[in-house]
Design a protein around this motif. Structure first.
Motif, short mmCIF file in Angstrom:
data_model
loop_
_atom_site.label_atom_id
_atom_site.label_comp_id
_atom_site.label_asym_id
_atom_site.label_seq_id
_atom_site.Cartn_x
_atom_site.Cartn_y
_atom_site.Cartn_z
N GLY A 51 0.82 -1.21 0.00
CA GLY A 51 0.00 0.00 0.00
C GLY A 51 0.85 1.26 0.00
N GLY A 52 1.92 1.25 0.80
CA GLY A 52 2.80 2.42 0.86
C GLY A 52 3.48 2.66 -0.48
N ALA A 53 4.00 1.59 -1.08
CA ALA A 53 4.69 1.73 -2.37
C ALA A 53 3.75 2.30 -3.42
N MET A 54 2.49 1.84 -3.40
CA MET A 54 1.56 2.32 -4.43
C MET A 54 1.12 3.75 -4.16
N ALA A 55 1.02 4.13 -2.89
CA ALA A 55 0.72 5.53 -2.59
C ALA A 55 1.87 6.42 -3.06
N GLY A 56 3.10 5.95 -2.85
CA GLY A 56 4.26 6.71 -3.33
C GLY A 56 4.22 6.83 -4.85
N ALA A 57 3.87 5.72 -5.52
CA ALA A 57 3.77 5.75 -6.98
C ALA A 57 2.69 6.74 -7.43
N ALA A 58 1.56 6.74 -6.73
CA ALA A 58 0.46 7.64 -7.09
C ALA A 58 0.90 9.09 -6.99
N GLY A 59 1.59 9.42 -5.90
CA GLY A 59 2.05 10.80 -5.73
C GLY A 59 3.05 11.19 -6.79
N ALA A 60 4.04 10.31 -7.02
CA ALA A 60 5.08 10.62 -8.01
C ALA A 60 4.46 10.76 -9.39
N TYR A 61 3.54 9.87 -9.72
CA TYR A 61 2.89 9.96 -11.03
C TYR A 61 2.18 11.30 -11.19
N LEU A 62 1.45 11.69 -10.15
CA LEU A 62 0.68 12.93 -10.21
C LEU A 62 1.60 14.13 -10.47
N ALA A 63 2.72 14.18 -9.73
CA ALA A 63 3.62 15.31 -9.87
C ALA A 63 4.28 15.32 -11.25
N ILE A 64 4.72 14.13 -11.72
CA ILE A 64 5.42 14.08 -12.99
C ILE A 64 4.44 14.31 -14.14
N ASP A 65 3.22 13.78 -14.00
CA ASP A 65 2.22 13.96 -15.06
C ASP A 65 1.89 15.44 -15.23
N LEU A 66 1.74 16.15 -14.10
CA LEU A 66 1.40 17.57 -14.18
C LEU A 66 2.64 18.44 -14.34
N GLY A 67 3.82 17.86 -14.02
CA GLY A 67 5.08 18.58 -14.19
C GLY A 67 5.34 19.65 -13.15
N ILE A 68 4.61 19.62 -12.05
CA ILE A 68 4.82 20.64 -11.01
C ILE A 68 4.75 20.03 -9.62
N PHE A 69 5.15 20.83 -8.62
CA PHE A 69 4.91 20.49 -7.22
C PHE A 69 4.66 21.79 -6.48
N GLN A 70 3.86 21.72 -5.42
CA GLN A 70 3.67 22.88 -4.56
C GLN A 70 3.21 22.39 -3.20
#
Lengths: 399, 310
Positions: B202-221
């Motif tokens: 579950g932790g690994a997939m939550a990490g994947a979800a977050g990383a995907y979201l940031a890379i897909d949108l190309g930003i972080f805040q």
């Protein structure tokens, strides 16, 4: 009066707090070191920022008020078996309800309008909390999830009102358009106590509420029933207590205190407006979450929560100073608060073990069995009570 | 309103709905595995924030989106181990400890962002793959077959989770641990080991979800995921603890989000009401929780720490 063992047992009760405090300081130091900052000078700067002079003390007091009110509410909810994560939303609804009262009845005479806006705030926050309580009691909806969702809803309602219908006319015409109401009726201004007009009556209300909540929980019939619902729903039901009602009442009271914090944040503020910056914690300053940390640190006892909220108020003010002097984002304190929560709940096992060792010794006085408030509150749904025998663990912080 | 019902707009909305569903799907599938084993991990939001920052920062430094995703997964795995230590070994209250993990992730991700990045900088994003033939189909090609590889990988995880939970010994152990840990223990299977494995996934997939979201949108805040992790937890309830249910829920949320964005862009929702529109997912979630709580029952041992002889 208190025997050596009594003191030991008291210490065992406070054990999670002590473990968490030590853990927090250690991890905080490591993080500061990682950034190449001397932890000792950072902590000195924070202490200075929080207690260094009169201004600092005033800032700390003002930061403490919402934490104490929400923390006290958390004590009531957790003790009634409901994990209320909705302090943010309930505080927002409290602010909005207070503003609605002030906008509807601006010319009501002063003392009366002050009482009305505070009552309105408490009712608004209480209603928001009671929704989650009713969903849990009636439909077994996990209150942690429902309160988090209601936080999001409340936030968007506030953003809509403060950017739309309630937007200050001066802002509407200007370019910056800060989401805020007009300066509300002066008749609703909270009385000012001291500190050059900065410290309002909110601090007295907050401390009074903590004392009232303590008396309510441990000196009244209602409080006894609420705690019975929280420690063992099944036993409470057998004893003829209406468990569903207890959950709704606990959530209502908890929300009402958060709502009061919201109204105080509007009518006690220097600007006498409700304002936000559009971010999630723009109005609340994340008091809804930090209040949980304060309550856990105070062992879910409202009186100890007075002490712990002051500590966390100081921590928040100190963090701002740290940001100014050493350029470490005040998010450091958010992260540390999270760790403190983790440490407190993770040392539960240690506390239970210590208490058992103390109680097992020959001649140890027996204690009233009741399950841990944390554990009991953790059952997401009322329905889970079937499978839950009360664990023979003395309750935390109870006198 | 008629501007919305043109084929170009609808195709674009469906395509973006699928893309927006992916973080929900990844996080919820992982959370579902943990919950099936009896552990409610409410810290998903915090882990997603950390994964998002890790992914963003890695791509910012290296320009390699796959490395970014991998670092996000690695950090999520570490957080999964910590969550398991708390809730399985230390018997911590799962509702409250999750809030601790959330605050930790919220604070630390912003702290590191302020310290190491500071000014908003966009990064490289995933590039879509072109499926010969399929991608060129009218309408369907753009809506379904012009996504980046992570989208397809996430969708493939649904049958993967179905198989793992229902047709492997490990899956049987996970399900049994969530229903009746005492029985699992009496058969000589370690409840702790089963729960550790489920929570770490579950932790690994939550990490994947977050990383995907940031890379897909190309930003972080700061507060980048904005409650999506909490919705992912709720989606497990929504999906009644079943992979297909979680998939449908994620797609619904993705589509709702995409529709709201599209209606906003087209000016169909007045900008003043966009705040109100933004609360739709949270409201749907509350209603869904009521509905699910009446029709389905959660794993019996959910949120109950297991201690032999206790």
């Amino acid at each position: 009066m208190r025997s050596g063992r009594g003191v030991a047992r008291q210490l065992a009760t406070g054990l999670p707090t002590i473990v968490a405090a030590v853990g927090g300081v250690v991890v905080g130091s490591l993080m500061l070191r990682a950034f190449g900052i001397d932890p000792a000078s950072a902590y000195r700067s924070m202490f200075d920022g929080a207690f260094g002079d009169t201004d600092a003390l005033i800032d700390t007091t003002l930061k403490t008020v919402p934490l104490l009110l929400i923390g006290t509410g958390i004590c009531i909810a957790f003790r009634s078996g409901a994990i209320n994560i909705g302090g943010e939303g309930q505080m927002i609804l409290g602010g909005l309800s207070g503003v609605a009262v002030a906008l509807l009845l601006p010319s009501t005479p002063r003392p009366l309008l002050v009482v009305l806006v505070l009552l309105g705030g408490a009712l608004g926050g209480g209603a928001w909390g009671a929704i989650a309580g009713a969903l849990k009691a009636r439909y077994s909806v996990n209150e942690i999830l429902s309160t988090i969702m209601l936080n999001i809803v409340a936030l968007q309602v506030m953003n809509y009102l403060l950017r739309g219908p309630w937007l200050d006319a001066a802002q509407a015409n200007g370019l910056s358009r800060v989401p805020q109401t007009e300066r509300l009726s002066p008749n609703a201004d909270l009385p000012v106590l001291f500190g050059g007009g900065r410290v309002d009556a909110g601090v007295i209300i907050a401390v009074a509420m903590a004392i009232v909540a303590y008396l309510l929980l441990w000196r009244t019939n209602l409080g006894f029933r609420l705690r019975a619902v929280g420690s063992s729903p099944r036993a409470a039901r057998t004893a003829g207590i209406r468990v569903e009602r207890g959950i709704v009442v606990g959530m209502f009271l908890s929300g009402a205190l958060a709502g009061l914090a919201g109204a105080i944040a509007v009518f006690g503020s220097a600007s006498h407006r409700m304002l936000t910056d559009g971010s999630a914690a723009g109005f609340t300053g994340a008091a809804g979450y930090n209040g949980i940390v304060a309550a856990l640190f105070g062992a879910l006892n409202p009186l100890w929560t007075i002490v712990s909220s002051t500590l966390f108020g100081a921590l928040l003010v100190g963090a701002n100073k740290l940001q100014r002097t050493l350029q470490v984002s005040s998010s450091l304190v958010v992260a540390l608060n999270g760790l403190l929560v983790v440490f407190v709940v993770s040392s539960e096992r240690l506390r239970r073990w210590t208490r058992r060792r103390l109680d097992d010794r020959p001649g140890a006085g027996s204690t009233v069995p009741a399950s841990s408030p944390h554990g009991a509150a953790a059952r997401g749904a009322v329905g889970a009570e079937r499978t839950q025998p009360a664990r023979p663990v003395p309750s935390v912080g109870a006198p | 309103m008629s501007e919305f019902f043109t084929s170009a707009v609808i195709v674009a909305t469906v395509a973006s709905g699928i893309r927006l569903a992916v973080p929900f799907l990844l996080a919820s599938l992982g959370e579902m595995v943990g919950q099936r084993s009896g552990v409610l991990n409410l810290g998903v939001e915090g882990v997603m924030l950390l994964g998002a920052f890790a992914g963003y920062f890695t791509v910012l430094q290296t320009g390699n989106v796959w490395l970014g995703l991998a670092v996000g997964v690695a950090l999520g795995t570490v957080m999964g181990v910590l969550t398991a230590v708390m809730s399985v070994t230390f018997l911590a209250d799962q509702g409250i400890s999750g809030i601790g993990v959330y605050l930790f992730g919220l604070g630390l991700s912003d702290l590191l962002y302020q310290r190491w990045v500071g000014t908003p900088t966009t990064i490289r994003s995933f590039s879509p793959i072109h499926v010969p033939g399929l991608s060129d189909l009218p309408y369907v090609g753009e809506a379904l077959f012009s996504h980046n590889p992570v989208v397809y990988a996430a969708l493939l995880l649904v049958p993967g989770a179905l198989y793992a939970l229902n047709h492997t010994t490990w899956g049987a152990n996970v399900r049994a641990t969530g229903e009746h840990p005492e029985a699992v223990d009496s058969l000589g299977v370690s409840v702790a080991a089963v729960r550790y494995s489920a929570v770490i996934i579950g932790g690994a997939m939550a990490g994947a979800a977050g990383a995907y979201l940031a890379i897909d949108l190309g930003i972080f805040q700061q507060n980048f995921t904005n409650g999506q992790g909490f919705i992912a937890v709720a989606l497990v309830y929504f999906g009644a603890w079943r992979p297909i249910g979680v998939l449908l829920g994620s797609l619904l949320y993705g589509m709702v989000a995409a529709t709201v964005i599209q209606l906003n862009t087209l000016g169909i929702i007045p900008s003043s009401a966009s705040d109100l529109a933004a609360m739709t997912p949270a409201l749907i979630t509350v209603l869904a929780l009521v509905f699910v709580a009446r029709r389905f029952s959660e794993p019996t041992a959910l949120t109950r720490p297991f201690q032999r002889g206790a």
